[in-house]
Design a protein around this motif. Structure first.
Motif, PDB file in Angstrom:
ATOM      1  N   THR A 126       0.830  -1.203   0.000  1.00  8.47           N
ATOM      2  CA  THR A 126       0.000   0.000   0.000  1.00  8.47           C
ATOM      3  C   THR A 126       0.865   1.253   0.000  1.00  8.47           C
ATOM      4  N   ASP A 135      -7.251  -4.056  -2.914  1.00 10.59           N
ATOM      5  CA  ASP A 135      -6.785  -5.116  -2.031  1.00 10.59           C
ATOM      6  C   ASP A 135      -7.920  -6.136  -1.924  1.00 10.59           C
ATOM      7  N   ARG A 172      -8.695  -0.397   0.435  1.00 12.70           N
ATOM      8  CA  ARG A 172      -7.249  -0.194   0.286  1.00 12.70           C
ATOM      9  C   ARG A 172      -6.836  -0.430  -1.159  1.00 12.70           C
TER      10      ARG A 172
END
Length: 151
Positions: free
Chosen positions: A55, A88, A94
């Motif tokens: 990330t 994600d 995310r």
């Protein structure tokens, strides 16, 4: 009177410009030459090659910069087709950043010789000695960094 530390400083003052010069003379692959890559781009790309996708927050933590700085770098390299962002799978809020499939071979080819050279240079050292070496380079970086420069 010259001390052992002075002799070491002298030796480092001679070797550092050679190292920087060699790094600057290693041109990026043809595919990346028009991208105007800066050192901070190389740090980000190196992390993604060595550690895999992560990330923006994880990248920011490892690079020691603000997440907004990483977001700008990722946005820039994403527009140029070098990086890609995806959801994600475990948390759709995310975004995961990775090197694009098209860009990966050129980036790996470009960065691999440096990683191999570091592995060779650090191989004879113990874990503690490697940590001391890295810590020393970080202290040097801090000492020569102009105030207000965030890398």
């Amino acid at each position: 009177m010259s001390t052992a530390a002075d002799a070491t400083v002298r030796e480092l003052m001679l070797v550092m410009p050679r190292l920087v010069g060699r790094a600057k003379r290693t041109p990026p692959p043809e595919q990346l030459r028009d991208l105007d890559l800066a050192p901070r781009h190389l740090s980000l790309l190196s992390l993604l090659v060595l550690d895999g996708a992560m990330t923006v927050s994880e990248l920011a933590g490892k690079l020691g910069v603000a997440p907004t700085t990483v977001s700008l770098l990722v946005g820039d390299l994403s527009r140029k087709g070098v990086l890609e962002r995806r959801e994600d799978d475990t948390d759709r809020r995310r975004r995961i950043v990775d090197i694009s499939a098209a860009g990966r071979p050129a980036i790996v080819e470009w960065l691999s010789p440096g990683a191999r050279a570091w592995r060779h240079a650090l191989a004879p050292l113990t874990d503690e000695q490697r940590r001391m070496f890295v810590d020393t380079l970080l202290r040097y970086e801090q000492a020569v960094q102009p105030s207000g420069d965030d890398r």
